[in-house]
Design an enzyme around this catalytic site. Structure first.
Site, mmCIF file in Angstrom:
data_model
loop_
_atom_site.group_PDB
_atom_site.id
_atom_site.type_symbol
_atom_site.label_atom_id
_atom_site.label_comp_id
_atom_site.label_asym_id
_atom_site.label_seq_id
_atom_site.Cartn_x
_atom_site.Cartn_y
_atom_site.Cartn_z
ATOM 1 C CE LYS A 41 -4.468 1.029 0.385
ATOM 2 N NZ LYS A 41 -5.612 0.180 0.047
HETATM 3 N N1 GLU Z 1 -7.268 0.232 -3.161
HETATM 4 C C1 GLU Z 1 -8.096 -0.897 -3.438
HETATM 5 C C2 GLU Z 1 -8.201 -1.790 -2.222
HETATM 6 O O1 GLU Z 1 -8.021 -1.376 -1.101
HETATM 7 C C3 GLU Z 1 -7.680 -1.639 -4.697
HETATM 8 C C4 GLU Z 1 -6.315 -2.201 -4.696
HETATM 9 C C5 GLU Z 1 -5.876 -2.752 -6.050
HETATM 10 O O2 GLU Z 1 -6.682 -2.802 -6.966
HETATM 11 O O3 GLU Z 1 -4.709 -3.113 -6.140
HETATM 12 O O4 GLU Z 1 -8.553 -2.943 -2.316
#
Ligand code: GLU
Length: 415
Positions: free
Chosen positions: A106
Site C-alpha cells: 500500500k
Molecule cells: N485500493 C483498493 C483496495 O483497497 C484496490 C487495490 C488494487 O486494486 O490493487 O482494495
C-alpha cells in the site's frame, strides 16, 4: 472502550486471533506481523504559486510470498505510516482470500488532496514515481487507485514509469483509463463486489433483497456502485452520506439521481430536502443491512451495541474495531469483512494485469462475470470455515488467507 485504536493495532489483533485458531508458532506470527519493506520519501513539489512544498510519501510492501506486492496509493492529509502498514497487511490477506497471485502492499502521500490543482497533483505523482521507480514494476509491486487517487493518477504513474524504463509498461499499475490498458469494469468492480457479498449474506439470513432496507455510509466510488447494483437488485437504499453528513429516506433513494445532485453541489446533503442524518446516526439507524464504505474505525466498542442491522458488509478498509467485532458476533450480526467484501476491486485489478500481459482486452461482461465467480466462491469458503470453527466471518477469512500465505511461504522456504 477504545475507539481510537490505530489501524495497525487492529490488524495485529485480527492476525493474532486467526493465528491462535491456526495454532501458529510465534516465529511465523513475527514474519507476518512485519512488513517486508518500508519506503519513505520526501517529495519536493513546485506549487502553482511558485512556492515549493515537501510532501511525505510511503510505499509499504507487506508480503510477497504469493506474488508481487499489490495495493492502492492514497492521497490524504491524515495518511500516516501506521495506517499504510495496516492497509498493506490487509491487501496481503485480501489477495489471498480471493485467491489471486499477489501479495500485499500500500502507498500513501500526506497531502491536502482535495485542494491540490490537477497540475500540482500531476507533478506530485510523477515525482513520487521518480523516487520509487526501482521499487515498483509489473513483477515487483503494482499500485492502484485508493482514496483521492483515480484513473488519471494511474495514467501519470504508467507514463512516468514507462518514460524511465523506455517502454510502455502497462502492467506497472492497475485502475488505468480504458484507453491506456485499463480493464472494462474496474471502476464499478469494488462496489459491485460489495453488492454481490450483500446478496449472498442476505440469502443466509433469509432476507428478501426486495424488502431489504440498506444504509450506506459514504457515497464515493465504492459506496455509489454498491448502491447502484443493490438498487438494481430491488433493495431500498434508505441512507447515504459523505463528509458533510448524510440523507435518510425510509421510502428509499434512487442512487443515480442522488449522484447527479452530488455532482452538481459537491454533497448529497440537501438532496430533495430529504431528512439530514449525521454519519454517526446513520450507523445506528433502523436498517436491515449496513454498508460502511467511507473510512476506518467507524464501528467501535462505543456504538456496536446500538447497531440495528443484521448484516454489515464492509466496503471500506478497516471500518470495524476488534472490540466491536466481538459485540456484534455475540449479538448475532454477520460482518462480511473488508478483505472479502471489497475484494472485487483488486480482483479486477488482477484481471487488468492479466489483460496487459496478454496484450488483449476482455469485454466488460466477461470481466464482471469472472469477478463474481471468484467472489462467490471465496464467500462460501469463508462461510464454511466460520461454521466449522464457530467463528465470525472476519476471523474465518483471516484463517483462510493466513493459511494460504503460510502454505506459500513453507513451499518456497525461508532459509
Ligand atoms: N485500493 C483498493 C483496495 O483497497 C484496490 C487495490 C488494487 O486494486 O490493487 O482494495
Amino acid at each position: 472502550m477504545s475507539s481510537n485504536i490505530s489501524p495497525y493495532e487492529v490488524a495485529i489483533k485480527q492476525l493474532e486471533k486467526a493465528a491462535s485458531i491456526l495454532k501458529l508458532d510465534q516465529q511465523t506470527i513475527e514474519i507476518l506481523k512485519r512488513p517486508q519493506k518500508i519506503i519513505i520519501v520526501n517529495i519536493p513539489v513546485k506549487m502553482d504559486d511558485g512556492t515549493i512544498k515537501v510532501f511525505t510519501g510511503y510505499r509499504v510492501q507487506h508480503n510477497n510470498f504469493r506474488g508481487p506486492y499489490k495495493g492502492g496509493i492514497r492521497y490524504h492529509p491524515e495518511v500516516n505510516l501506521d495506517e499504510v502498514i495496516a492497509l498493506a497487511m490487509w491487501m496481503t490477506w485480501k489477495c489471498a482470500v480471493v485467491d489471486i497471485p499477489f501479495g500485499g502492499g500500500k502507498g500513501g502521500i500526506v497531502c491536502p488532496a482535495k485542494y491540490l490543482s490537477q497540475a500540482e497533483k500531476e507533478r506530485l505523482t510523477r515525482k513520487f514515481v521518480d523516487m520509487i521507480a526501482e521499487e515498483i514494476g509489473p513483477e515487483i509491486d503494482i499500485p492502484a487507485p485508493d482514496v483521492y487517487t483515480d484513473a488519471q493518477t494511474m495514467a501519470w504513474i504508467f507514463d512516468e514509469y514507462s518514460r524511465i524504463k523506455g517502454y510502455p509498461a502497462y502492467g506497472v499499475v492497475t485502475g488505468k483509463p480504458i484507453e491506456l490498458g485499463g480493464s472494462k469494469g474496474r471502476t464499478q468492480a469494488t462496489g459491485y463486489g460489495v453488492a454481490i457479498c450483500t446478496r449472498e449474506a442476505a440469502k443466509i439470513y433469509n432476507i428478501d433483497l426486495k424488502e431489504a432496507r440498506i444504509a450506506i455510509q459514504g457515497f464515493g466510488n465504492v459506496a455509489y456502485y454498491a448502491a447502484e447494483k443493490l438498487y438494481q437488485f430491488g433493495c431500498k437504499i434508505i441512507a447515504v452520506s459523505d463528509s458533510q453528513g448524510g440523507i435518510y429516506d425510509p421510502d428509499g433513494l434512487d442512487p443515480i439521481d442522488v449522484m447527479k445532485y452530488k455532482q452538481k453541489t459537491g454533497t448529497v446533503v440537501g438532496y430533495k430536502n430529504i431528512k439530514k442524518i449525521s454519519n454517526e446516526a446513520l450507523l445506528i439507524s433502523d436498517c436491515d443491512i449496513l454498508i460502511p464504505a467511507a473510512i476506518e474505525n467507524q464501528i467501535t466498542g462505543i456504538n456496536a451495541d446500538k447497531i440495528k442491522a443484521k448484516i454489515i458488509v464492509e466496503g471500506a478498509n478497516g471500518p470495524t474495531t476488534p472490540e466491536a467485532d466481538e459485540i456484534l458476533f455475540k449479538k448475532g450480526v454477520m460482518v462480511v469483512p473488508d478483505i472479502l467484501a471489497n475484494s472485487g476491486g483488486v480482483t479486477v485489478s488482477y484481471f487488468e494485469w492479466v489483460q496487459n500481459m496478454q496484450k488483449y482486452q476482455w469485454e466488460e461482461e466477461e470481466v464482471l462475470r469472472k469477478m463474481e465467480e471468484k467472489l462467490v466462491k471465496a464467500f462460501y469458503e469463508v462461510f464454511k470455515i466460520s461454521k466449522q470453527y464457530g467463528i465470525d466471518m472476519r476471523t474465518a477469512a483471516m484463517v483462510l488467507a493466513v493459511k494460504r500465505v503460510i502454505d506459500a511461504m513453507n513451499l518456497r522456504g525461508i532459509g
